[in-house]
Design a protein around this motif. Sequence first.
Motif, short mmCIF file in Angstrom:
data_model
loop_
_atom_site.label_atom_id
_atom_site.label_comp_id
_atom_site.label_asym_id
_atom_site.label_seq_id
_atom_site.Cartn_x
_atom_site.Cartn_y
_atom_site.Cartn_z
N SER A 102 40.02 45.15 47.03
CA SER A 102 40.50 46.07 48.14
C SER A 102 40.64 44.81 49.93
O SER A 102 41.43 44.72 50.62
CB SER A 102 40.19 46.80 48.85
N TYR A 159 44.73 44.20 45.00
CA TYR A 159 44.89 45.40 44.35
C TYR A 159 44.72 45.82 43.67
O TYR A 159 45.25 47.30 43.13
CB TYR A 159 45.60 45.53 45.77
N THR A 182 38.67 49.39 42.74
CA THR A 182 39.82 48.83 43.56
C THR A 182 39.00 47.28 44.19
O THR A 182 38.20 47.78 44.78
CB THR A 182 40.66 49.70 44.78
N THR A 217 43.49 47.87 39.89
CA THR A 217 42.59 49.62 40.17
C THR A 217 42.14 48.63 38.88
O THR A 217 42.96 48.97 37.53
CB THR A 217 43.16 50.31 40.66
#
Length: 72
Positions: free
Chosen positions: A9, A32, A7, A34
Amino acid sequence: MATLRITYSKSAIGYTVRQKATVKALGFKHLYETIEHDDSPAIRGMINRISHLLTVEEVATEKPRSAKKKGE
């Protein structure tokens, strides 16, 4: 073979062009997001370079069940 769920992030803004290129090379387009990659030394190396921007988890892959023949 194991699979990695990665992911994206943390934003790469303020980091080097090389780190931004690594994010893109892994296949990320949005924060964000994945994605899953097969575990390989090349992927692990890219993850290690930008580990401060990613969240990584290992996903156990199921082996396909073999079909049983009649009479067994």
